[in-house]
Every structure is written in C-alpha cells, then in structure tokens.
Design a protein around this motif. Structure first.
Motif, PDB file in Angstrom:
ATOM      1  N   VAL A 312     -69.780 -40.111 -80.250  1.00 43.79           N
ATOM      2  CA  VAL A 312     -71.192 -40.475 -80.058  1.00 43.79           C
ATOM      3  C   VAL A 312     -71.576 -40.238 -78.593  1.00 43.79           C
ATOM      4  O   VAL A 312     -70.840 -40.655 -77.692  1.00 43.79           O
ATOM      5  CB  VAL A 312     -71.422 -41.968 -80.413  1.00 43.79           C
ATOM      6  CG1 VAL A 312     -72.890 -42.336 -80.297  1.00 43.79           C
ATOM      7  CG2 VAL A 312     -70.913 -42.272 -81.807  1.00 43.79           C
ATOM      8  N   GLU A 313     -72.691 -39.612 -78.361  1.00 46.20           N
ATOM      9  CA  GLU A 313     -73.167 -39.396 -76.992  1.00 46.20           C
ATOM     10  C   GLU A 313     -73.869 -40.654 -76.486  1.00 46.20           C
ATOM     11  O   GLU A 313     -74.524 -41.363 -77.256  1.00 46.20           O
ATOM     12  CB  GLU A 313     -74.191 -38.246 -76.971  1.00 46.20           C
ATOM     13  CG  GLU A 313     -73.600 -36.871 -77.252  1.00 46.20           C
ATOM     14  CD  GLU A 313     -72.712 -36.385 -76.123  1.00 46.20           C
ATOM     15  OE1 GLU A 313     -73.179 -36.384 -74.968  1.00 46.20           O
ATOM     16  OE2 GLU A 313     -71.543 -36.035 -76.399  1.00 46.20           O
ATOM     17  N   HIS A 314     -73.778 -40.922 -75.192  1.00 44.32           N
ATOM     18  CA  HIS A 314     -74.535 -41.978 -74.509  1.00 44.32           C
ATOM     19  C   HIS A 314     -74.212 -43.401 -74.977  1.00 44.32           C
ATOM     20  O   HIS A 314     -75.045 -44.300 -74.844  1.00 44.32           O
ATOM     21  CB  HIS A 314     -76.053 -41.737 -74.640  1.00 44.32           C
ATOM     22  CG  HIS A 314     -76.444 -40.348 -74.261  1.00 44.32           C
ATOM     23  ND1 HIS A 314     -76.353 -39.891 -72.972  1.00 44.32           N
ATOM     24  CD2 HIS A 314     -76.878 -39.306 -75.021  1.00 44.32           C
ATOM     25  CE1 HIS A 314     -76.739 -38.615 -72.934  1.00 44.32           C
ATOM     26  NE2 HIS A 314     -77.052 -38.236 -74.168  1.00 44.32           N
ATOM     27  N   ALA A 315     -73.036 -43.608 -75.569  1.00 40.09           N
ATOM     28  CA  ALA A 315     -72.629 -44.975 -75.955  1.00 40.09           C
ATOM     29  C   ALA A 315     -71.217 -45.212 -75.434  1.00 40.09           C
ATOM     30  O   ALA A 315     -70.326 -44.381 -75.610  1.00 40.09           O
ATOM     31  CB  ALA A 315     -72.669 -45.134 -77.464  1.00 40.09           C
ATOM     32  N   TRP A 316     -71.019 -46.385 -74.792  1.00 42.66           N
ATOM     33  CA  TRP A 316     -69.761 -46.712 -74.118  1.00 42.66           C
ATOM     34  C   TRP A 316     -69.344 -48.120 -74.524  1.00 42.66           C
ATOM     35  O   TRP A 316     -70.201 -48.966 -74.825  1.00 42.66           O
ATOM     36  CB  TRP A 316     -69.944 -46.679 -72.600  1.00 42.66           C
ATOM     37  CG  TRP A 316     -70.579 -45.424 -72.075  1.00 42.66           C
ATOM     38  CD1 TRP A 316     -71.914 -45.112 -72.095  1.00 42.66           C
ATOM     39  CD2 TRP A 316     -69.916 -44.305 -71.480  1.00 42.66           C
ATOM     40  NE1 TRP A 316     -72.115 -43.884 -71.540  1.00 42.66           N
ATOM     41  CE2 TRP A 316     -70.902 -43.350 -71.149  1.00 42.66           C
ATOM     42  CE3 TRP A 316     -68.582 -44.019 -71.184  1.00 42.66           C
ATOM     43  CZ2 TRP A 316     -70.605 -42.144 -70.547  1.00 42.66           C
ATOM     44  CZ3 TRP A 316     -68.281 -42.820 -70.572  1.00 42.66           C
ATOM     45  CH2 TRP A 316     -69.279 -41.894 -70.259  1.00 42.66           C
ATOM     46  N   ALA A 317     -68.045 -48.386 -74.512  1.00 50.34           N
ATOM     47  CA  ALA A 317     -67.599 -49.748 -74.833  1.00 50.34           C
ATOM     48  C   ALA A 317     -66.236 -50.003 -74.221  1.00 50.34           C
ATOM     49  O   ALA A 317     -65.489 -49.072 -73.912  1.00 50.34           O
ATOM     50  CB  ALA A 317     -67.543 -49.948 -76.339  1.00 50.34           C
ATOM     51  N   ALA A 318     -65.903 -51.301 -74.059  1.00 44.80           N
ATOM     52  CA  ALA A 318     -64.604 -51.703 -73.509  1.00 44.80           C
ATOM     53  C   ALA A 318     -64.380 -53.181 -73.838  1.00 44.80           C
ATOM     54  O   ALA A 318     -65.274 -53.850 -74.364  1.00 44.80           O
ATOM     55  CB  ALA A 318     -64.593 -51.487 -71.992  1.00 44.80           C
ATOM     56  N   GLY A 319     -63.187 -53.679 -73.515  1.00 44.15           N
ATOM     57  CA  GLY A 319     -62.900 -55.106 -73.700  1.00 44.15           C
ATOM     58  C   GLY A 319     -62.562 -55.455 -75.138  1.00 44.15           C
ATOM     59  O   GLY A 319     -62.153 -54.614 -75.929  1.00 44.15           O
ATOM     60  N   ASP A 320     -62.771 -56.744 -75.461  1.00 44.21           N
ATOM     61  CA  ASP A 320     -62.381 -57.261 -76.777  1.00 44.21           C
ATOM     62  C   ASP A 320     -63.096 -56.555 -77.925  1.00 44.21           C
ATOM     63  O   ASP A 320     -62.602 -56.537 -79.051  1.00 44.21           O
ATOM     64  CB  ASP A 320     -62.723 -58.763 -76.858  1.00 44.21           C
ATOM     65  CG  ASP A 320     -61.761 -59.618 -76.030  1.00 44.21           C
ATOM     66  OD1 ASP A 320     -60.987 -59.041 -75.243  1.00 44.21           O
ATOM     67  OD2 ASP A 320     -61.793 -60.850 -76.176  1.00 44.21           O
ATOM     68  N   ALA A 321     -64.286 -55.996 -77.645  1.00 44.50           N
ATOM     69  CA  ALA A 321     -65.081 -55.389 -78.722  1.00 44.50           C
ATOM     70  C   ALA A 321     -64.666 -53.953 -79.012  1.00 44.50           C
ATOM     71  O   ALA A 321     -65.133 -53.356 -79.974  1.00 44.50           O
ATOM     72  CB  ALA A 321     -66.565 -55.423 -78.341  1.00 44.50           C
ATOM     73  N   ALA A 322     -63.777 -53.391 -78.159  1.00 42.15           N
ATOM     74  CA  ALA A 322     -63.494 -51.958 -78.270  1.00 42.15           C
ATOM     75  C   ALA A 322     -62.045 -51.690 -78.652  1.00 42.15           C
ATOM     76  O   ALA A 322     -61.133 -52.399 -78.221  1.00 42.15           O
ATOM     77  CB  ALA A 322     -63.795 -51.292 -76.925  1.00 42.15           C
ATOM     78  N   SER A 323     -61.867 -50.667 -79.468  1.00 39.06           N
ATOM     79  CA  SER A 323     -60.522 -50.228 -79.814  1.00 39.06           C
ATOM     80  C   SER A 323     -60.234 -48.990 -78.972  1.00 39.06           C
ATOM     81  O   SER A 323     -60.721 -47.902 -79.260  1.00 39.06           O
ATOM     82  CB  SER A 323     -60.516 -49.914 -81.312  1.00 39.06           C
ATOM     83  OG  SER A 323     -59.336 -49.269 -81.650  1.00 39.06           O
ATOM     84  N   VAL A 324     -59.472 -49.211 -77.883  1.00 35.00           N
ATOM     85  CA  VAL A 324     -59.226 -48.142 -76.903  1.00 35.00           C
ATOM     86  C   VAL A 324     -57.768 -47.696 -77.027  1.00 35.00           C
ATOM     87  O   VAL A 324     -56.870 -48.543 -77.016  1.00 35.00           O
ATOM     88  CB  VAL A 324     -59.489 -48.673 -75.467  1.00 35.00           C
ATOM     89  CG1 VAL A 324     -59.186 -47.611 -74.424  1.00 35.00           C
ATOM     90  CG2 VAL A 324     -60.918 -49.160 -75.342  1.00 35.00           C
ATOM     91  N   PRO A 325     -57.511 -46.398 -77.149  1.00 35.58           N
ATOM     92  CA  PRO A 325     -56.122 -45.948 -77.269  1.00 35.58           C
ATOM     93  C   PRO A 325     -55.293 -46.391 -76.073  1.00 35.58           C
ATOM     94  O   PRO A 325     -55.780 -46.365 -74.939  1.00 35.58           O
ATOM     95  CB  PRO A 325     -56.223 -44.428 -77.313  1.00 35.58           C
ATOM     96  CG  PRO A 325     -57.645 -44.088 -77.356  1.00 35.58           C
ATOM     97  CD  PRO A 325     -58.469 -45.289 -77.116  1.00 35.58           C
ATOM     98  N   ASP A 326     -54.069 -46.837 -76.342  1.00 34.58           N
ATOM     99  CA  ASP A 326     -53.200 -47.321 -75.283  1.00 34.58           C
ATOM    100  C   ASP A 326     -52.293 -46.190 -74.821  1.00 34.58           C
ATOM    101  O   ASP A 326     -51.212 -45.994 -75.361  1.00 34.58           O
ATOM    102  CB  ASP A 326     -52.381 -48.500 -75.826  1.00 34.58           C
ATOM    103  CG  ASP A 326     -51.460 -49.065 -74.772  1.00 34.58           C
ATOM    104  OD1 ASP A 326     -51.602 -48.679 -73.597  1.00 34.58           O
ATOM    105  OD2 ASP A 326     -50.595 -49.879 -75.122  1.00 34.58           O
ATOM    106  N   LEU A 327     -52.739 -45.464 -73.809  1.00 30.01           N
ATOM    107  CA  LEU A 327     -51.983 -44.296 -73.349  1.00 30.01           C
ATOM    108  C   LEU A 327     -50.707 -44.685 -72.609  1.00 30.01           C
ATOM    109  O   LEU A 327     -49.816 -43.860 -72.436  1.00 30.01           O
ATOM    110  CB  LEU A 327     -52.858 -43.423 -72.429  1.00 30.01           C
ATOM    111  CG  LEU A 327     -54.146 -42.870 -73.029  1.00 30.01           C
ATOM    112  CD1 LEU A 327     -54.810 -41.899 -72.056  1.00 30.01           C
ATOM    113  CD2 LEU A 327     -53.895 -42.167 -74.357  1.00 30.01           C
TER     114      LEU A 327
END
Ligand SMILES: Cc1cc2nc3c(=O)[nH]c(=O)nc-3n(C[C@H](O)[C@H](O)[C@H](O)COP(=O)(O)OP(=O)(O)OC[C@H]3O[C@@H](n4cnc5c(N)ncnc54)[C@H](O)[C@@H]3O)c2cc1C
Length: 467
Positions: A312-327
């Motif tokens: 998705v363009e122009h949408a960002w997220a982080a923290g408890d609400a986001a599923s971020v890959p753990d590199l």
C-alpha cells in the motif's frame, strides 16, 4: 495565495505515535514552518484519545505509589509544539480515499457525529488492547492494567479492600476483600502484582487487625513459566522469589470463571475475591479491522521491514499494531522477543516500538524526498522487571541479574528511557523522597466520584459507601 500543506496523520499518541511525531518534527523543520506560514510544506496531525503518552513500564510503580500518576504520562502538546495534537479517536479509515473518520471530544459532546479528516500520509499506531477470553463473569468483575486510570484505580481499590477487611465482622467479606487474583504472568501482571503486594504488606502495619499473612495474593498462569521476557532461568527464579513472599503462583492453570466474584480455577480450586486483574496478553486494536488495509492472521497490520503497510502506498505502521518481519531473528540474541512469532515477526514491546518509530519517521521523510528506505533490524536485547521495592530480575544481552542489582538496573534503564528531562527529574526526585519518608498508603477512590458529596448534600444522590 496560501497553498495547502501535505498532511501526515499519526493515529495514536503512544510510544509509536509520539516518537514518530518527535522525529518528524525534528527532520521536517523547514516544511513545518512553511505550512505554518501558508506556503505549502507539511503538517503533522497527531490524533489520540488522550492528550498524553503513557510510559507503560512505570504503571506498576504508579500503582504502588512510588511515582505520581502525573509523572508517568508525557503531555503531547508540550513535547510536540510544531505538530497539531487532536484529542479524539479514529473510528474507521478509508485509505483508498485517504480519509479517516474521527470522533473528537467536541463532536462527542455536541452529538454531531464523527468528522472526516483527509490526509496524504498515514501513520497508523493505535497499539493493542487487553486480550480477553469469554470467561463467565470476567467482563463484570475484571480490571485490566494498561492505562494510568486502571493503575491508579487498582491502587485505590486494593487499599480500600484493606479498609473493608479491617472494618467488617463478617469473615467471608473479610476473606474476599483480602484475596487478590491476577491472571497472566507476563511483565504487566507480575510487576503489577509484585508492586501492589509489596505496598499492601507495608500498609498492613497501620491496621490493628490485618497481618500480611492474612492476605492471599494469587498469580494464575496458563503456561509452565512466568516472565518469558527475562528468559527461562530468570523466570524460574521469579517464581521462587514470589513464592518465598507467600504469593500463591499457580502455573499451568487457567481461570475458568469468576461469576459472583468467585474465581474458579482449572485446578479445581475456588477463591471468593473482590479483586481480579486480567493481564493475559494483548491483541491488536479493534480499529484496525475498520480499515481497508491488509491484516495478518492475528489482526495486526501486515508491514514490510521498511515499516510500510504491505503493498500500500502512503500508509505506515509500527509497534503493537504492526506485524513487522524480524530480520534479526537467528542473530546473536535470537528472535525479536517473547510474544512474537520466533524468526518471523517482532514482538509487541516498547523496545521495538521506540526503535521502529524513529525509523518509520526517517523512511517517511526519505519517501517524501525520493530517497531510499532502510529496513528495520533490531536484535532483542533482553528485559528487566521489578518484583517490588529493591527486588527484580533481568536478562540483558545474555547476562542474568536478580535481586537488588536487577531492580536497580530496571530503575536506571527506565529512567534513561522515559521521555523528557522534566519527567526524568521529577521521577528521580520522587524516588529520592520515597527513600527518606514512608510510603503513602491513602486510598483516594472517592476521587472517581467527585460529585457524590454534593449530590448527597443536594438530596439528589446516594453516598457511594451507602446502602
Ligand atoms: C503495564 C505494562 C508494562 C509494560 N512494560 C514493558 C517493559 O518493561 N518493556 C517493554 O519493552 N514493553 C513494556 N510494555 C509494552 C509496551 O508498553 C508496548 O509494547 C508499547 O506501548 C507499544 O507501543 P504502541 O505505540 O504500539 O502502543 P501504545 O503505546 O499503547 O499507544 C497506542 C496509542 O494509540 C491510542 N489509540 C488507540 N486507539 C486509537 C484510535 N482509534 N484513534 C486514535 N488513537 C488511538 C491509544 O490511546 C494509545 O495512546 C508494557 C506494557 C504494559 C501495559
């Protein structure tokens, strides 16, 4: 002629919301000034239900009375003078139209219904809410431990139970008042229980007819360990330490029901109690389901390592609400911490939230300037937890600490992390004073009903303690 600025809407004024806005404020000085002068530029709007950020790791100490509630929150307007802070809640987001539907305090009072707030870039960071289960009676009698209101409400409630126990002749009322059940052995549950038990034990010396041994503090945990954040060995130590203090730690046990204020546990025991604290994990904020953005199987926003919402363009997220890959998974410190999917995604904790927020802001600025984005990578450093005054447990970069050194590290670490010099100084002053004087043990539960006395005088109300 004035030119419309580009608008960055930050939904949530917690860890991610505040740290992202702080960084944007620092990195976009020129653009923010242009917006104020009506020459285009960029405007940052921070939307949250409260005008403050809560430093959650200090909630247990606030509940115990070691830190005043005012000092565990950071006023957003003071730290974000170049952003627009709006007190309200997003109820849904239509990203295809770049519009958030928002209920503000003003619309709520006027009953005019929500308003639409357009944006160009969205930072979605509403965090998480308590993960409840359909346990009979839980919704009626349970209390969570995520907000400063809950922490202070619980402090007043626990002290009030001592007053009830001290002033009744009914042994059943007394036993229920002196029984405190906590469900969930993560840091929120364990720290809250340990700090409050410490406070209540201290308070007993001021009651002629309550001894510490009369109180029953129970920790109920469904798995075979507590505090996964500090590793297995330190988790086992924490169980031993709590049991040594006469706290009844029940592992591999669940709360089956708590109807009529009786906690029925899966080991067959039953405990009439007037205090039931539910800290059995978190789930993503329900507002995420009211968006047209992609969610993972747990309901978190699916994100790329650059903290963009996936695809998705122009949408960002982080923290408890986001599923971020753990590199960093599989690196020196292993996965992104307990609570995540090992090797797959970052766990919901402050350590990731703060670091992700800074990178999110940097990447957002880079995208506005057509520069390259960076990927988020952080190896979980470990955790520190307080088990009450002068007691703690920690595992940091593989080093295990217990007792006073762990407690000291816990305080030093969080003091270094709590935002603003103003807050740091006030908290340090409070700790110093607490070392010189005795703890405050007064319950100010009546603050929650400020009109009760006047209503009684006016003959329109009922005294809260009355029949
Ligand atoms: C008692 C306790 C102790 C903790 N201790 C530790 C610790 O020692 N170490 C650690 O690493 N982590 C700890 N954590 C976890 C840590 O606090 C969280 O992981 C962190 O707060 C996540 O940041 P966030 O910005 O995603 O969410 P939050 O900080 O919760 O912020 C979310 C914000 O969004 C707002 N919001 C919600 N819905 C909306 C909406 N619809 N519209 C607008 N705004 C909305 C909320 O009011 C809130 O202000 C603890 C948590 C608790 C509860």
């Amino acid at each position: 002629m004035t030119k419309e600025p580009a608008r960055i809407l930050v939904v949530g004024g917690g860890y991610v919301g505040m740290y992202t806005a702080l960084r944007l404020q620092q990195r976009l000085k020129r653009e923010l000034r242009s917006a104020r002068e009506g020459r285009g530029g960029v405007q940052v709007v921070v939307l949250g239900p409260d005008p403050y950020m809560t430093y959650q790791p200090f909630l247990p100490e606030a509940a115990a009375g070691s830190i005043s509630p005012r000092h565990v929150v950071v006023p957003l307007r003071r730290v974000l003078p170049h952003c627009r802070v709006v007190t309200g809640e997003a109820t849904s987001i239509d990203h295809a139209r770049r519009v958030a539907t928002v209920e503000t305090l003003a619309t709520e009072h006027a009953g005019t219904g929500p308003i639409e707030v357009p944006y160009d870039e969205l930072v979605l960071a509403p965090g998480s809410v308590s993960r409840t289960l359909p346990v009979p009676g839980l919704a009626d009698h349970g209390i969570g431990f995520k907000t400063v209101e809950e922490a202070i409400g619980l402090r007043n409630h626990v002290l009030e139970q001592l007053d009830i126990a001290s002033s009744t002749r009914d042994p059943d009322v007394r036993a229920a008042a002196l029984t405190f059940v906590f469900v969930g052995g993560g840091y929120a549950g364990v720290e809250a229980l340990a700090e409050l038990e410490d406070m209540a034990r201290h308070a007993c010396r001021y009651y002629h007819n309550i001894r510490p041994a009369d109180q029953k503090w129970i920790l109920v945990e469904a798995t075979d360990r507590i505090l996964p954040e500090v590793g297995e060995a330190m988790g086992r130590y924490a169980v031993r330490e709590l049991r040594r203090r006469n706290i009844d730690v029940r592992l591999e046990t669940r709360l089956d029901s708590c109807e009529n204020r009786v906690a029925h546990l899966s080991d067959g025991s039953r405990h009439p109690c007037r205090t039931l604290v539910w800290t059995a994990g978190v789930k993503p904020h329900p507002v995420l389901a009211e968006t047209d953005l992609p969610l993972d199987e747990r309901g978190r926003l699916r994100c790329t390592a650059t903290l963009r919402v996936d695809g998705v363009e122009h949408a960002w997220a982080a923290g408890d609400a986001a599923s971020v890959p753990d590199l960093a998974a599989g690196g020196a410190s292993g996965a992104g911490g307990p609570g995540g999917e090992p090797g797959r995604e970052c766990a919901p904790n402050a350590q990731h939230a703060v670091r992700q927020a800074r990178l999110l802001a940097d990447n957002l600025v880079a995208s506005l300037r057509g520069e390259e984005l960076k990927a988020y990578r952080h190896a979980y450093a470990g955790s520190v937890a307080s088990l009450g005054l002068h007691k703690g447990v920690a595992q940091v970069y593989g080093r295990k600490l217990r007792g006073y050194p762990a407690w000291f590290l816990h305080r030093a670490y969080h003091l270094s992390r709590v935002p603003t010099v103003n807050r740091k100084t006030r908290i340090l002053a409070e700790w110093t004073l607490a070392g010189l004087f005795k703890r405050e043990i007064v319950s100010l539960g009546s603050l929650e009903h400020p009109r009760a006395e006047f209503e009684l005088a006016a003959g329109t109300g009922r005294h809260p303690e009355g029949p």
